[in-house]
Design a protein around this motif. Structure first.
Motif, mmCIF file in Angstrom:
data_model
loop_
_atom_site.group_PDB
_atom_site.id
_atom_site.type_symbol
_atom_site.label_atom_id
_atom_site.label_comp_id
_atom_site.label_asym_id
_atom_site.label_seq_id
_atom_site.Cartn_x
_atom_site.Cartn_y
_atom_site.Cartn_z
ATOM 1 N N LEU A 102 -2.697 8.510 2.290
ATOM 2 C CA LEU A 102 -1.887 8.463 3.495
ATOM 3 C C LEU A 102 -2.429 9.420 4.561
ATOM 4 O O LEU A 102 -2.742 10.571 4.273
ATOM 5 C CB LEU A 102 -0.443 8.847 3.156
ATOM 6 C CG LEU A 102 0.591 8.691 4.266
ATOM 7 C CD1 LEU A 102 0.805 7.217 4.595
ATOM 8 C CD2 LEU A 102 1.919 9.338 3.841
ATOM 9 N N SER A 136 0.849 7.942 -0.785
ATOM 10 C CA SER A 136 1.357 9.263 -0.464
ATOM 11 C C SER A 136 1.165 10.199 -1.660
ATOM 12 O O SER A 136 0.545 9.836 -2.663
ATOM 13 C CB SER A 136 2.836 9.154 -0.085
ATOM 14 O OG SER A 136 3.362 10.410 0.326
ATOM 15 N N HIS A 188 -2.509 -0.714 3.935
ATOM 16 C CA HIS A 188 -1.114 -0.587 3.518
ATOM 17 C C HIS A 188 -0.798 0.871 3.177
ATOM 18 O O HIS A 188 -1.428 1.455 2.296
ATOM 19 C CB HIS A 188 -0.836 -1.441 2.282
ATOM 20 C CG HIS A 188 -0.994 -2.912 2.487
ATOM 21 N ND1 HIS A 188 -0.244 -3.628 3.398
ATOM 22 C CD2 HIS A 188 -1.815 -3.812 1.877
ATOM 23 C CE1 HIS A 188 -0.593 -4.911 3.344
ATOM 24 N NE2 HIS A 188 -1.547 -5.043 2.431
ATOM 25 N N ASP A 189 0.165 1.465 3.896
ATOM 26 C CA ASP A 189 0.688 2.765 3.496
ATOM 27 C C ASP A 189 1.631 2.539 2.324
ATOM 28 O O ASP A 189 2.540 1.701 2.401
ATOM 29 C CB ASP A 189 1.453 3.430 4.644
ATOM 30 C CG ASP A 189 0.544 3.886 5.770
ATOM 31 O OD1 ASP A 189 -0.657 4.076 5.531
ATOM 32 O OD2 ASP A 189 1.051 4.057 6.900
ATOM 33 N N THR A 191 4.321 4.349 0.083
ATOM 34 C CA THR A 191 5.145 5.549 0.003
ATOM 35 C C THR A 191 6.468 5.254 -0.679
ATOM 36 O O THR A 191 6.819 4.109 -0.941
ATOM 37 C CB THR A 191 5.456 6.091 1.416
ATOM 38 O OG1 THR A 191 6.491 5.284 2.017
ATOM 39 C CG2 THR A 191 4.227 6.089 2.305
ATOM 40 N N GLU A 193 10.710 5.672 -0.332
ATOM 41 C CA GLU A 193 11.607 5.384 0.790
ATOM 42 C C GLU A 193 12.518 6.562 1.129
ATOM 43 O O GLU A 193 13.403 6.433 1.972
ATOM 44 C CB GLU A 193 12.450 4.136 0.499
ATOM 45 C CG GLU A 193 11.630 2.864 0.547
ATOM 46 C CD GLU A 193 12.444 1.599 0.367
ATOM 47 O OE1 GLU A 193 11.932 0.513 0.703
ATOM 48 O OE2 GLU A 193 13.588 1.670 -0.134
ATOM 49 N N THR A 254 5.625 9.863 6.658
ATOM 50 C CA THR A 254 5.675 8.401 6.826
ATOM 51 C C THR A 254 6.462 7.749 5.697
ATOM 52 O O THR A 254 6.237 8.036 4.526
ATOM 53 C CB THR A 254 4.257 7.815 6.855
ATOM 54 O OG1 THR A 254 3.546 8.370 7.959
ATOM 55 C CG2 THR A 254 4.292 6.297 6.965
ATOM 56 N N SER A 256 7.261 3.928 4.379
ATOM 57 C CA SER A 256 6.888 2.524 4.539
ATOM 58 C C SER A 256 7.745 1.639 3.645
ATOM 59 O O SER A 256 8.378 2.112 2.696
ATOM 60 C CB SER A 256 5.405 2.316 4.202
ATOM 61 O OG SER A 256 5.214 2.374 2.793
ATOM 62 N N ASP A 257 7.719 0.347 3.940
ATOM 63 C CA ASP A 257 8.429 -0.625 3.087
ATOM 64 C C ASP A 257 7.459 -1.396 2.203
ATOM 65 O O ASP A 257 7.785 -2.444 1.671
ATOM 66 C CB ASP A 257 9.225 -1.599 3.952
ATOM 67 C CG ASP A 257 8.339 -2.510 4.805
ATOM 68 O OD1 ASP A 257 7.116 -2.240 4.911
ATOM 69 O OD2 ASP A 257 8.860 -3.493 5.368
ATOM 70 N N THR A 258 6.247 -0.873 2.019
ATOM 71 C CA THR A 258 5.191 -1.602 1.314
ATOM 72 C C THR A 258 5.570 -1.941 -0.118
ATOM 73 O O THR A 258 5.335 -3.068 -0.579
ATOM 74 C CB THR A 258 3.888 -0.785 1.327
ATOM 75 O OG1 THR A 258 3.501 -0.546 2.690
ATOM 76 C CG2 THR A 258 2.776 -1.529 0.620
ATOM 77 N N ARG A 261 8.139 -4.648 -0.075
ATOM 78 C CA ARG A 261 7.621 -5.888 0.509
ATOM 79 C C ARG A 261 6.585 -6.564 -0.390
ATOM 80 O O ARG A 261 6.591 -7.789 -0.534
ATOM 81 C CB ARG A 261 7.014 -5.576 1.876
ATOM 82 C CG ARG A 261 6.425 -6.749 2.639
ATOM 83 C CD ARG A 261 6.163 -6.365 4.094
ATOM 84 N NE ARG A 261 5.547 -5.067 4.220
ATOM 85 C CZ ARG A 261 4.239 -4.846 4.138
ATOM 86 N NH1 ARG A 261 3.416 -5.868 3.925
ATOM 87 N NH2 ARG A 261 3.740 -3.637 4.284
#
Length: 285
Positions: A102, A136, A188-189, A191, A193, A254, A256-258, A261
């Motif tokens: 990250l 991350s 793609h980050d 991480t 939530e 940061t 992310s919703d990676t 998703r």
């Protein structure tokens, strides 16, 4: 065939198992062949250091895709990555998924993140389909960096970090590897939530361990001094200290919703991670 490096480790091993579960043929590479998992459809490659071009070429021969877990930190890591990439291309690999970090940037506060930026640029310049997964901090790191005295110390100030579980990174990596060209060129980050301060992480560790755990902020000078007892080389200590400084600078906040998703589920929270991995904080009990 998908070649998985670091297959004896916590991310690579999980990725290999997930691919095997989908019936994918894999080539497993790891520093310790005895620790490589026994999986259906998996072939264990002979040991090959990233910096050994010919050994890497032989190990990757016949692979279509390479999941490249970054090498252990060291002064030669960028060159080792370049050698591994060139060996992969010489072996006929047509796609690279690289596990980066990250905030990878040429002037990132965290010095090791700079290595990842240079590696990304090298892969891009090779004109091979690729995907970069910038994960991350790992959730495991909170406990690992806390001493037996129950103190988590470092120059992170009140900064926040959205740490992520190894399991969630592996789920994302497997989804990307199985997704093929849909992810070509993507960054793609990866991480969690929840972005926690180290003081908040210490509170969770206290709850899990059943004893007080606290975060003690340090100045950079204090951080270097408190780590001098390990006898590590300066470049390594600098990496340790600047990882905290990156949190203080806001470079690790940061979210992310990676995971949700791409992996199809919510990422682990620190509380969930500690519940699932009591051995990670056994030294605190």
């Amino acid at each position: 065939m998908i070649a998985v490096t670091g297959a004896s480790g916590r991310v690579g091993g999980r990725v290999a198992r997930r691919l095997a579960g989908q019936g994918v043929k894999t080539r497993l590479l790891g520093r310790d062949p005895d620790r490589l998992p026994e999986l259906p459809g998996a072939v264990k490659a002979a040991p090959a250091a990233y910096g050994d071009a010919e050994a890497m070429r032989r190990a990757l021969d016949g692979a279509d895709t390479l999941f490249l877990v970054s090498a252990h930190e060291g002064p030669d890591r960028i060159q080792d990555h370049r050698t591994a990439v060139d060996a992969a291309l010489a072996a006929g690999v047509g796609r690279i998924v690289y596990l980066s970090f990250l905030g990878a940037a040429p002037q990132a506060t965290f010095t090791f993140a700079r290595d990842h930026w240079h590696t990304e640029r090298y892969i891009e310049a090779r004109d091979v389909p690729h995907t970069f997964l910038r994960d991350s901090w790992y959730l495991a790191g909170f406990a690992a960096m806390t001493g037996e005295d129950g103190v988590l110390r470092g120059p992170a100030g009140g900064g926040r970090v959205a740490a992520v579980a190894h399991e969630d990174v592996a789920d994302v990596a497997a989804a990307v590897l199985l997704g093929g060209a849909d992810h070509d060129g993507a960054v793609h980050d990866v991480t969690g939530e929840e972005a926690l301060t180290l003081a908040e992480a210490a509170e969770e560790l206290s709850r899990a361990a059943g004893r007080p755990v606290r975060y003690v902020p340090e100045t950079p000078a204090e951080a270097y001094a408190s780590r001098a007892r390990y006898g590590a080389e300066h470049w390594e200590v600098t990496g340790w200290v600047t990882s905290y400084e990156a949190i203080a600078a806001g470079e690790m906040s940061t979210v992310s919703d990676t995971v949700r998703r791409l992996a199809g589920h919510a990422p682990m929270t620190l509380r969930e991670y500690l519940t699932a991995h009591p051995r990670s904080y056994a030294h605190l009990r």
